[in-house]
Design an enzyme around this catalytic site. Structure first.
Site, PDB file in Angstrom:
ATOM      1  N   ASP A   1       7.093  28.460 -16.110  1.00  0.00           N
ATOM      2  CA  ASP A   1       8.189  28.349 -17.250  1.00  0.00           C
ATOM      3  C   ASP A   1       8.319  26.984 -17.968  1.00  0.00           C
ATOM      4  O   ASP A   1       8.329  26.826 -19.412  1.00  0.00           O
ATOM      5  CB  ASP A   1       9.681  28.801 -16.643  1.00  0.00           C
ATOM      6  CG  ASP A   1      10.582  29.357 -17.798  1.00  0.00           C
ATOM      7  OD1 ASP A   1      10.304  29.290 -18.736  1.00  0.00           O
ATOM      8  OD2 ASP A   1      11.626  29.880 -17.555  1.00  0.00           O
TER       9      ASP A   1
ATOM     10  N   SER B   1       6.971  36.030 -10.188  1.00  0.00           N
ATOM     11  CA  SER B   1       7.882  36.001  -8.856  1.00  0.00           C
ATOM     12  C   SER B   1       7.061  35.289  -7.646  1.00  0.00           C
ATOM     13  O   SER B   1       8.077  35.290  -6.502  1.00  0.00           O
ATOM     14  CB  SER B   1       8.211  37.362  -8.424  1.00  0.00           C
ATOM     15  OG  SER B   1       9.266  37.869  -9.411  1.00  0.00           O
TER      16      SER B   1
HETATM   17  P1  ADP Z   1       8.984  32.639 -10.249  1.00  0.00           P
HETATM   18  O1  ADP Z   1      10.034  31.971 -10.356  1.00  0.00           O
HETATM   19  O2  ADP Z   1       8.820  33.682 -10.912  1.00  0.00           O
HETATM   20  O3  ADP Z   1       8.513  32.658  -9.029  1.00  0.00           O
HETATM   21  P2  ADP Z   1       7.192  30.428 -10.713  1.00  0.00           P
HETATM   22  O4  ADP Z   1       6.967  29.621 -11.952  1.00  0.00           O
HETATM   23  O5  ADP Z   1       8.127  29.562  -9.673  1.00  0.00           O
HETATM   24  O6  ADP Z   1       7.891  31.591 -11.149  1.00  0.00           O
HETATM   25  O7  ADP Z   1       5.685  30.751 -10.129  1.00  0.00           O
HETATM   26  C1  ADP Z   1       5.096  31.897 -10.393  1.00  0.00           C
HETATM   27  C2  ADP Z   1       3.572  31.611 -10.466  1.00  0.00           C
HETATM   28  O8  ADP Z   1       3.015  30.852 -11.591  1.00  0.00           O
HETATM   29  C3  ADP Z   1       3.233  30.663  -8.997  1.00  0.00           C
HETATM   30  O9  ADP Z   1       2.195  31.673  -8.375  1.00  0.00           O
HETATM   31  C4  ADP Z   1       2.949  29.373  -9.707  1.00  0.00           C
HETATM   32  O10 ADP Z   1       1.820  28.758  -8.677  1.00  0.00           O
HETATM   33  C5  ADP Z   1       2.193  29.781 -10.986  1.00  0.00           C
HETATM   34  N1  ADP Z   1       2.229  28.425 -11.835  1.00  0.00           N
HETATM   35  C6  ADP Z   1       2.790  27.486 -12.010  1.00  0.00           C
HETATM   36  N2  ADP Z   1       2.506  26.857 -13.118  1.00  0.00           N
HETATM   37  C7  ADP Z   1       1.386  27.487 -13.685  1.00  0.00           C
HETATM   38  C8  ADP Z   1       0.414  27.391 -14.962  1.00  0.00           C
HETATM   39  N3  ADP Z   1       0.588  26.325 -15.639  1.00  0.00           N
HETATM   40  N4  ADP Z   1      -0.249  28.389 -15.193  1.00  0.00           N
HETATM   41  C9  ADP Z   1      -0.315  29.550 -14.397  1.00  0.00           C
HETATM   42  N5  ADP Z   1       0.522  29.742 -13.368  1.00  0.00           N
HETATM   43  C10 ADP Z   1       1.235  28.701 -13.108  1.00  0.00           C
END
Ligand code: ADP
Length: 170
Positions: A33, A117
């Protein structure tokens, strides 16, 4: 119609729509996010999200992509993992299903998903990958959406390997 897995950063994907793993308030946050907000343009994406008035878990709402290559961002709210007995799998499946439908309604023909998630929300990566792939497969097979490419973007190698194994198994 193709489903593919890549290892990389979702903000760099050249697709019509990227999906954000958002929270119910659509308030921005860390993880994917935060990365999407920084890449799209913090102030304009925050204003667009504020105008949507939040989003329930399992649902998805769209904003423009602003500075991204993608034209739209689909903000999907995944479930927090609470042990698996609180409807998590159905809510996660709903995120994928609703994101595909919302993107298709906007005219998107290609879409990229992060592993919703599986970060802060603690959903076990292997279970989440299985839900992601089975849901995308069943939606694409059952509903004529006009989506030609679904790209699952793994940020880490473990998730990437999970996707490859699941995609190799029809
Ligand atoms: P949630 O709160 O839904 O768990 P997160 O952002 O903490 O969301 O993590 C969701 C996934 O996105 C994780 O597997 C994380 O490693 C991944 N992630 C983090 N940054 C990026 C990015 N720039 N591009 C793709 N995936 C990402």
């Amino acid at each position: 119609m193709a489903i593919e897995a890549v290892r990389g950063d979702i903000t760099k994907q050249e697709v019509d729509a990227i999906v954000n793993a958002a929270n119910q308030a659509l308030a921005g946050g860390g993880g994917v996010d935060g990365a999407i907000h920084r890449a799209a343009g913090m102030a304009q994406l925050r204003a667009a999200c504020d105008a949507l008035g939040g989003c329930p878990t399992g649902e998805a709402k769209a904003t423009p992509g602003f500075n991204l290559r993608a034209q739209w961002i689909i903000h999907a709210v995944g479930p927090r993992w609470r042990g698996g007995g609180h409807g998590e799998a159905e809510l996660l499946a709903s995120c994928y299903r609703r994101s595909l439908v919302v993107a298709a309604e906007l005219g998107a023909r290609s879409i990229a998903f992060p592993a919703i998630s599986t970060g802060v929300y603690g959903y076990p990566a292997a279970d989440a990958a299985a839900v992601a792939i089975s849901t995308v497969r069943s939606v694409l097979a059952s509903t004529p959406l006009g989506i030609e490419l679904v790209r699952l973007v793994a940020f880490g190698d473990a998730t990437y390997q999970l996707y490859l194994e699941l995609l190799a198994d029809p």
